[in-house]
Scaffold this active site. Structure first.
Site, PDB file in Angstrom:
ATOM      1  N   HIS A 257      58.943  -4.266   3.634  1.00 31.14           N
ATOM      2  CA  HIS A 257      60.202  -3.578   3.342  1.00 31.14           C
ATOM      3  C   HIS A 257      59.915  -2.097   3.135  1.00 31.14           C
ATOM      4  O   HIS A 257      59.286  -1.703   2.158  1.00 31.14           O
ATOM      5  CB  HIS A 257      60.850  -4.168   2.078  1.00 31.14           C
ATOM      6  CG  HIS A 257      62.121  -3.469   1.669  1.00 31.14           C
ATOM      7  ND1 HIS A 257      62.583  -3.435   0.384  1.00 31.14           N
ATOM      8  CD2 HIS A 257      63.031  -2.766   2.386  1.00 31.14           C
ATOM      9  CE1 HIS A 257      63.715  -2.761   0.326  1.00 31.14           C
ATOM     10  NE2 HIS A 257      64.004  -2.330   1.534  1.00 31.14           N
ATOM     11  N   SER A 407      62.432 -15.280  -1.000  1.00 31.10           N
ATOM     12  CA  SER A 407      63.159 -14.539   0.021  1.00 31.10           C
ATOM     13  C   SER A 407      63.682 -15.560   1.022  1.00 31.10           C
ATOM     14  O   SER A 407      63.259 -16.720   1.010  1.00 31.10           O
ATOM     15  CB  SER A 407      62.236 -13.532   0.720  1.00 31.10           C
ATOM     16  OG  SER A 407      61.768 -12.566  -0.193  1.00 31.10           O
ATOM     17  N   HIS A 426      71.503  -7.389   2.105  1.00 31.70           N
ATOM     18  CA  HIS A 426      70.180  -6.852   2.454  1.00 31.70           C
ATOM     19  C   HIS A 426      69.113  -7.286   1.468  1.00 31.70           C
ATOM     20  O   HIS A 426      67.961  -6.912   1.607  1.00 31.70           O
ATOM     21  CB  HIS A 426      70.236  -5.333   2.554  1.00 31.70           C
ATOM     22  CG  HIS A 426      70.091  -4.598   1.250  1.00 31.70           C
ATOM     23  ND1 HIS A 426      70.806  -4.910   0.119  1.00 31.70           N
ATOM     24  CD2 HIS A 426      69.312  -3.538   0.915  1.00 31.70           C
ATOM     25  CE1 HIS A 426      70.459  -4.076  -0.855  1.00 31.70           C
ATOM     26  NE2 HIS A 426      69.566  -3.240  -0.401  1.00 31.70           N
TER      27      HIS A 426
END
Lengths: 503, 146
Positions: A257, A407, A426
Site C-alpha cells: 500500500h 484484509s 479502500h
C-alpha cells in the site's frame, strides 16, 4: 437499530403499509445499509448525499464532520445523482475519505482535493506458491530483507534515483517504464489498473519542486497507513473467483500500500493554488477551500488532469519497483529464483484518482469524470476495463484492513455500477484520531500483542504502531459485509497478516 | 505543544480522524507565523534535539494571510523533504496579506540524534485560519495531511 447516537425512529404510512423511518443525526435510512443526506442539509447542495454503511460504521455523536463533507461535495458544479460515501468513510479535508463524486465534463469541475494529495495511492497484491510453513524458518531474515530493500518512512534513498530525463519517462509511461528498465515483468502491466499508465499525462505540468521531492523516492513506501504485509490466505469465500485470481487457502501473498510519494503530494499542492484561483474566476463558490476546483474543460482543469495523470504514472512506477524489490528479497532469503516462487502480480488498484468513465445516467450512456478519494474501482464481469484474464469473473478489489486483523480480496459486481459508479471502499477506514489511538493504547506493547498472534512487525517509527493499531480502525469484516450485501463487491478471500513493514 | 522560549505565542494540536491540525494564538502576525512554524517543526521531529546552527532564508507570497501561512509551512516541509533541514524555530521579519519573509533556524537531520515523528504529506487548505480578532490577538489554524 444496532447502536448509534442521535437517532430517532418514527413510523409513517406509505404505499402498501407502514414503513419504519430511521434517522442517524441528519441521515435518513432509505435501505438496509443505505442512508440519505437530504438535499437541503446545507445551502447549495445540488444532489443528495448517499452513504453506504451499517449504523455501527457511521460517525458517532459530535463526529459529523465527515457527513458535512459529503454535503459539501454535493455543492460542486456538475455533480451527478449523489455525493457518495463508502462504508469506510471518515473525516478528510475537502472530500471525506471514502468519497465518490461523478461530474459531467460539459459543465462540471475537476477538484485536486477530490483526488487527494497522494495521487494514485493504491494497493497491489502479489501471490506466491509458498505456504506459511515454508517462510516460518526465515521469518526474521525476510523481515530484515524487506525492511532493508524497500525503505519505509521519510526515505529518499530508493533504489532508482531519477535524473530529469528519466523522471519525464516515468511520468509519461508509469509502470511500463519501470518494466522496460527491468523492474518487473511485462505481464505485470496487464494486471494493473489502466495497464499501469494513464494516457494524456503531461510531465511538463509537474513542477521542479514536485520532481525534487520525488527524485529519490521510487521504490519506497512512505509512512502513515502505508505498508508492506506478508499475508496468508485464511479463507477462500468464492472458490471460482479465487481460482481465477490464482488464490488458494494457505497460500502466502504480499500486499503493498503506497502512492506517488512527495511528487504527487506536491502536484496536488501546486494545483490546489491554480484551482482556487480558477474557481474564483469561474464563479464557483467554495464551501471549503480544499474543494478548490476548475471546470473540467477549462485550461486550468486540463492542466491539472495532465499533471495528475503524470503523478499517477509515478505512483504505478513506484509500486512496480517495490514489486520487483519484493521478488528479489524473497529470492535472496529463500535462496531460490523468483520465478520458482510463483510471485505473480494478482492486481493493482488505485484509490485516489479522477477518471473519465462511461456510465448509465437516466437510461443513456454518458462519459463522467469520477472522483474517487479513498475509494476503489469495482468493475463487474464483462467490463472492457477489466483485464482479459479476469473479464469473466470481474475486477479484483483489494481491501486492506488493519495490521492486527485481516484484509480482503473482493470482486466487483454489476449492481455497483448503478449504486456507486462502480466504486467500493479502500480499506477499513479510520475510527480514531492518531492522538486518541496513542492515548488509549498508552502502556500497551503493540509489538508484543501482535507477536502473540504470530504477527511480526517492523516499523521505522515505533509510535506509529499505536496509531495504526486495530482499535484505530473500523471493523473491516463489517465494511466488506455491507458491500457484499449491497452487491457492490463480493468477498473472495480473507487474508491474515504474518509480517508487517510500516514507515 | 511545548515552548522553548523562542515563540511569543501558544500552539496546540487539534484532533482529526486521519490527520492532524494545529491551532495557535499570538500577539502579532509575525509571532503567530513563528509559533505555527515551530509547532509544525515539532510534528516532524523532536525539536528539543534540533540545534539552531543554520539559517535558511524563506520568502513566500500569497493571496491573503491564510495563503501566506500555508505557503510558509509548505516551504518548511519542502526543505525537510528535499534538504533534510529540521527547524528548531522560525524568525519572521514581516508578514503581510501578500508575503512573508524571515528565516528558519535549525540543522540537517542526523539519524543518531533526531527522532522523526510524523511523516507529513502536505499542508491542506481545509479550515485554515490566520486572522486578528477585535482585541488584537492573532489566531491561526491549519490541518496537515498525514
Amino acid at each position: 437499530m444496532e447502536r448509534g447516537t442521535d437517532e430517532s425512529t418514527s413510523i409513517s404510512e406509505a404505499e402498501g403499509g407502514l414503513v419504519r423511518q430511521e434517522r442517524h443525526g441528519p441521515l435518513l435510512r432509505v435501505g438496509r445499509d443505505i442512508w440519505e443526506l437530504p438535499i437541503g442539509h446545507r445551502p447549495g447542495m445540488l444532489v443528495p448525499g448517499r452513504i453506504y454503511g451499517s449504523e455501527s460504521l457511521l460517525p458517532g455523536e459530535g463526529e459529523h464532520e465527515a457527513i458535512q463533507q459529503v454535503a459539501n461535495v454535493a455543492t460542486l458544479p456538475g455533480i451527478v445523482r449523489f455525493s457518495l460515501a463508502m462504508p469506510d468513510f471518515h473525516w478528510g479535508y475537502g472530500f471525506p475519505i471514502g468519497g465518490v463524486a461523478a461530474m459531467r465534463p460539459e459543465d462540471g469541475v475537476i477538484s485536486p482535493g477530490g483526488v487527494g494529495f497522494d495521487i494514485n495511492c493504491g494497493v497491489r497484491l502479489i501471490a506466491t506458491n509458498l505456504s506459511l510453513e515454508e517462510i516460518e524458518p526465515v521469518r526474521k531474515a525476510l523481515t530484515d530483507q524487506l525492511f532493508r530493500d524497500i525503505p519505509p518512512g521519510m526515505a529518499e534513498d530508493g533504489p532508482w534515483r531519477l535524473d530529469d530525463a528519466e523522471c519525464d519517462r516515468v511520468l509519461a509511461d508509469g509502470a511500463r517504464c519501470a518494466v522496460e528498465r527491468g523492474w518487473g515483468l511485462p505481464e505485470d502491466l496487464a494486471r494493473t489498473e489502466s495497464g499501469g499508465r494513464m494516457e494524456n499525462a503531461e510531465p511538463s505540468g509537474v513542477s521542479v519542486r514536485a520532481r525534487a521531492r520525488g527524485r529519490g523516492q521510487l521504490g519506497t513506501i512512505g509512512s502513515g497507513n502505508h505498508f508492506i504485509e506478508v499475508q496468508v490466505v485464511d479463507r477462500l469465500l468464492d472458490a471460482a473467483a479465487g481460482r481465477a485470481f490464482g488464490l488458494s487457502r494457505g497460500q502466502v501473498v504480499v500486499m503493498v500500500h503506497t502512492g506517488s510519494r512527495g511528487l504527487g503530494h506536491q502536484v496536488c499542492t501546486d494545483y490546489l493554488e491554480v484551482a482556487e484561483e480558477a474557481a474564483a474566476r469561474h464563479g464557483v463558490a467554495l464551501v471549503d477551500r480544499q474543494l478548490a476546483c476548475a471546470p473540467v474543460r477549462s485550461p486550468e482543469g486540463q492542466a491539472y488532469l495532465g499533471a495528475m495523470n503524470a503523478a499517477a504514472n509515478f505512483a504505478w512506477a513506484n509500486r512496480q519497483v517495490i514489486t520487483h524489490s519484493t521478488r528479489m528479497a524473497f529470492a535472496r532469503v529463500l535462496a531460490r529464483p523468483a520465478e520458482e516462487l510463483g510471485m505473480r502480480l494478482v492486481y493493482d488498484v488505485s484509490h485516489n484518482m479522477a477518471k473519465f468513465e462511461e456510465h448509465e445516467v437516466d437510461g443513456e450512456r454518458r462519459t463522467l469524470c469520477v472522483h474517487r478519494k479513498g475509494a476503489t474501482r469495482a468493475f463487474p464481469a464483462g467490463h472492457r476495463e477489466v483485464p482479459a484474464e479476469y473479464r469473466d469473473v470481474g475486477q479484483p478489489v483489494l481491501v486492506p484492513g488493519d495490521m492486527g486483523t485481516a484484509s480482503y480480496v473482493c470482486v466487483g459486481l454489476p449492481d455497483g455500477m448503478a449504486l456507486s459508479w462502480g466504486s467500493t471502499c479502500h480499506g477499513a477506514g479510520r475510527r480514531q484520531s492518531r492522538t486518541r489511538a496513542r492515548k488509549s493504547l498508552a502502556g500497551v506493547d503493540i509489538r508484543a500483542r501482535l507477536a502473540e498472534r504470530q504477527i511480526t512487525v517492523r516499523a521505522r517509527n515505533p509510535r506509529l504502531l499505536a496509531e495504526e493499531a486495530t482499535e484505530a480502525y473500523k471493523d473491516v469484516e463489517t465494511v466488506v459485509r455491507v458491500l457484499d450485501d449491497l452487491k457492490i463487491a463480493r468477498r473472495v478471500a480473507r487474508l491474515v497478516p504474518v509480517l508487517v513493514i510500516k514507515g | 505543544m511545548g515552548r522553548d522560549g523562542s515563540e511569543r505565542g501558544r500552539c496546540w494540536k487539534l484532533p482529526h480522524t486521519a490527520d492532524v491540525g494545529l491551532a495557535a494564538v499570538a500577539p502579532s502576525a509575525e509571532a503567530l507565523l513563528e509559533t505555527l512554524s515551530a509547532g509544525f517543526a515539532g510534528l516532524l521531529a523532536d525539536r528539543r534535539a534540533v540545534r539552531p546552527r543554520e539559517e535558511w532564508p524563506v520568502r513566500v507570497t500569497g493571496a491573503g494571510f491564510v495563503s501566506v501561512m500555508e505557503r510558509w509551512l509548505d516551504e518548511q516541509l519542502f526543505l525537510w523533504e528535499t534538504r533534510r533541514f529540521l527547524t528548531r524555530r522560525a524568525r519572521v521579519d514581516r508578514v503581510t496579506p501578500g508575503a512573508a519573509q524571515g528565516v528558519l533556524l535549525g540543522e540537517r537531520y542526523e539519524a543518531s540524534r533526531h527522532a522523526q515523528l510524523l511523516a507529513v504529506k502536505a499542508v491542506t487548505k481545509h479550515a485554515s485560519r490566520f486572522e486578528e480578532d477585535r482585541d488584537g490577538t492573532w489566531h491561526g489554524r491549519v490541518y496537515l495531511d498525514i
